[in-house]
Write a protein that holds these residues in place. Sequence first.
Motif, PDB file in Angstrom:
ATOM      1  N   SER A 155       0.833  -1.217   0.000  1.00 37.74           N
ATOM      2  CA  SER A 155       0.000   0.000   0.000  1.00 37.74           C
ATOM      3  C   SER A 155       0.864   1.262   0.000  1.00 37.74           C
ATOM      4  CB  SER A 155      -0.898   0.033   1.239  1.00 37.74           C
ATOM      5  OG  SER A 155      -0.131   0.295   2.402  1.00 37.74           O
ATOM      6  N   TYR A 209       1.393   2.854   2.431  1.00 31.11           N
ATOM      7  CA  TYR A 209       0.761   3.716   3.448  1.00 31.11           C
ATOM      8  C   TYR A 209       1.384   3.315   4.779  1.00 31.11           C
ATOM      9  CZ  TYR A 209      -2.831   6.469   5.731  1.00 31.11           C
ATOM     10  OH  TYR A 209      -3.487   7.429   6.463  1.00 31.11           O
ATOM     11  N   VAL A 263       2.190   3.600   8.805  1.00 28.68           N
ATOM     12  CA  VAL A 263       1.520   4.016  10.048  1.00 28.68           C
ATOM     13  C   VAL A 263       2.395   3.649  11.243  1.00 28.68           C
ATOM     14  CG1 VAL A 263      -0.626   3.893  11.394  1.00 28.68           C
ATOM     15  CG2 VAL A 263      -0.703   3.491   8.921  1.00 28.68           C
ATOM     16  N   ASN A 318       2.596  -0.707  11.051  1.00 30.71           N
ATOM     17  CA  ASN A 318       1.877  -1.694  10.246  1.00 30.71           C
ATOM     18  C   ASN A 318       2.873  -2.650   9.597  1.00 30.71           C
ATOM     19  OD1 ASN A 318       2.550   0.609   8.671  1.00 30.71           O
ATOM     20  ND2 ASN A 318       1.024   0.152   7.138  1.00 30.71           N
ATOM     21  N   GLU A 375       2.765  -5.375   6.618  1.00 27.13           N
ATOM     22  CA  GLU A 375       1.961  -5.932   5.524  1.00 27.13           C
ATOM     23  C   GLU A 375       2.462  -7.317   5.129  1.00 27.13           C
ATOM     24  OE1 GLU A 375       1.642  -2.930   2.444  1.00 27.13           O
ATOM     25  OE2 GLU A 375       0.270  -1.768   3.708  1.00 27.13           O
ATOM     26  N   THR A 403      -2.068  -8.781   6.788  1.00 30.38           N
ATOM     27  CA  THR A 403      -1.487  -7.510   7.262  1.00 30.38           C
ATOM     28  C   THR A 403      -1.957  -7.177   8.671  1.00 30.38           C
ATOM     29  OG1 THR A 403      -1.224  -6.593   5.046  1.00 30.38           O
ATOM     30  CG2 THR A 403      -1.592  -4.996   6.835  1.00 30.38           C
ATOM     31  N   CYS A 427      -2.268  -3.943  11.426  1.00 30.20           N
ATOM     32  CA  CYS A 427      -2.208  -2.480  11.584  1.00 30.20           C
ATOM     33  C   CYS A 427      -1.240  -2.084  12.701  1.00 30.20           C
ATOM     34  CB  CYS A 427      -3.581  -1.927  11.950  1.00 30.20           C
ATOM     35  SG  CYS A 427      -4.795  -1.983  10.638  1.00 30.20           S
ATOM     36  N   ALA A 428      -0.792  -0.846  12.639  1.00 31.62           N
ATOM     37  CA  ALA A 428       0.149  -0.324  13.638  1.00 31.62           C
ATOM     38  C   ALA A 428      -0.432  -0.371  15.057  1.00 31.62           C
ATOM     39  CB  ALA A 428       0.506   1.119  13.285  1.00 31.62           C
ATOM     40  N   GLU A 429      -1.700   0.003  15.179  1.00 34.20           N
ATOM     41  CA  GLU A 429      -2.315   0.068  16.509  1.00 34.20           C
ATOM     42  C   GLU A 429      -2.371  -1.311  17.142  1.00 34.20           C
ATOM     43  OE1 GLU A 429      -3.361   1.210  13.634  1.00 34.20           O
ATOM     44  OE2 GLU A 429      -4.773   2.859  13.820  1.00 34.20           O
ATOM     45  N   PRO A 485      -7.951   5.303  13.494  1.00 36.40           N
ATOM     46  CA  PRO A 485      -7.839   3.838  13.553  1.00 36.40           C
ATOM     47  C   PRO A 485      -8.995   3.141  12.839  1.00 36.40           C
ATOM     48  CG  PRO A 485      -8.447   4.731  15.709  1.00 36.40           C
ATOM     49  CD  PRO A 485      -8.127   5.896  14.830  1.00 36.40           C
TER      50      PRO A 485
HETATM   51  N1  THU Z   1      -3.427   0.695   8.657  1.00 38.49           N
HETATM   52  C1  THU Z   1      -3.004   0.811   9.952  1.00 38.49           C
HETATM   53  O1  THU Z   1      -1.857   0.501  10.273  1.00 38.49           O
HETATM   54  N2  THU Z   1      -3.882   1.275  10.868  1.00 38.49           N
HETATM   55  C2  THU Z   1      -5.176   1.591  10.612  1.00 38.49           C
HETATM   56  O2  THU Z   1      -5.933   1.851  11.541  1.00 38.49           O
HETATM   57  C3  THU Z   1      -5.642   1.673   9.226  1.00 38.49           C
HETATM   58  C4  THU Z   1      -4.760   1.052   8.215  1.00 38.49           C
HETATM   59  C5  THU Z   1      -2.497   0.165   7.662  1.00 38.49           C
HETATM   60  C6  THU Z   1      -2.845  -1.219   7.175  1.00 38.49           C
HETATM   61  C7  THU Z   1      -2.199  -1.242   5.814  1.00 38.49           C
HETATM   62  O3  THU Z   1      -0.863  -1.681   5.950  1.00 38.49           O
HETATM   63  C8  THU Z   1      -2.189   0.202   5.354  1.00 38.49           C
HETATM   64  O4  THU Z   1      -2.465   0.978   6.519  1.00 38.49           O
HETATM   65  C9  THU Z   1      -3.219   0.517   4.284  1.00 38.49           C
HETATM   66  O5  THU Z   1      -4.471   0.056   4.663  1.00 38.49           O
END
Ligand code: THU
Length: 142
Positions: free
Chosen positions: A26, A28, A30, A46, A48, A55, A57-59, A94
């Motif tokens: 992604s 993206y 976090v 995060n 992936e 994958t 998420c960071a939280e 989140p």
């Molecule tokens: N992602 C997070 O780490 N936290 C979130 O609350 C939303 C999404 C990450 C998951 C994935 O690796 C990327 O952002 C794109 O969705």
Amino acid sequence: MSDARIRNKLIEMALQARELAYAPYSEYCVGAALLCDDGEIVTGCNVENASYGATNCAERTAVFKAVSMGNRAFSAIAIAGGKKGAQALDYAYPCGVCRQVLREFCDPKRMTVIVCRSVDDYIEMTLEELLPCSFGPENLEG
Ligand code: THU
């Protein structure tokens, strides 16, 4: 959150944790920094996977790290996210799954969620505002 020093620290640690994001698909990235009730701060990013659904998420990385270290009570989390290389970070709220995972270990009225772009640019909410009328461990008590 009343203590600006702790808020700044959480934001700085979330921004730092974001640098470690593994997000080749992604792009993206976090980072999260979770404040435990004993004062410890646990970070996450995060992670992936080529099988996208695997994958994390960071939280949730931060929560699972903290719980596996013996911490089960949290009072704040800072989250920094945005497209890799982009000019500015987003206010990275989140996802629904992460809200529910936080709910397991937090009092929603007391838990502060900070979405941040820098120490001077952030939005602060409670978990209850982000996840109203939630379902938690108390619902399963006899
Ligand atoms: N992602 C997070 O780490 N936290 C979130 O609350 C939303 C999404 C990450 C998951 C994935 O690796 C990327 O952002 C794109 O969705």
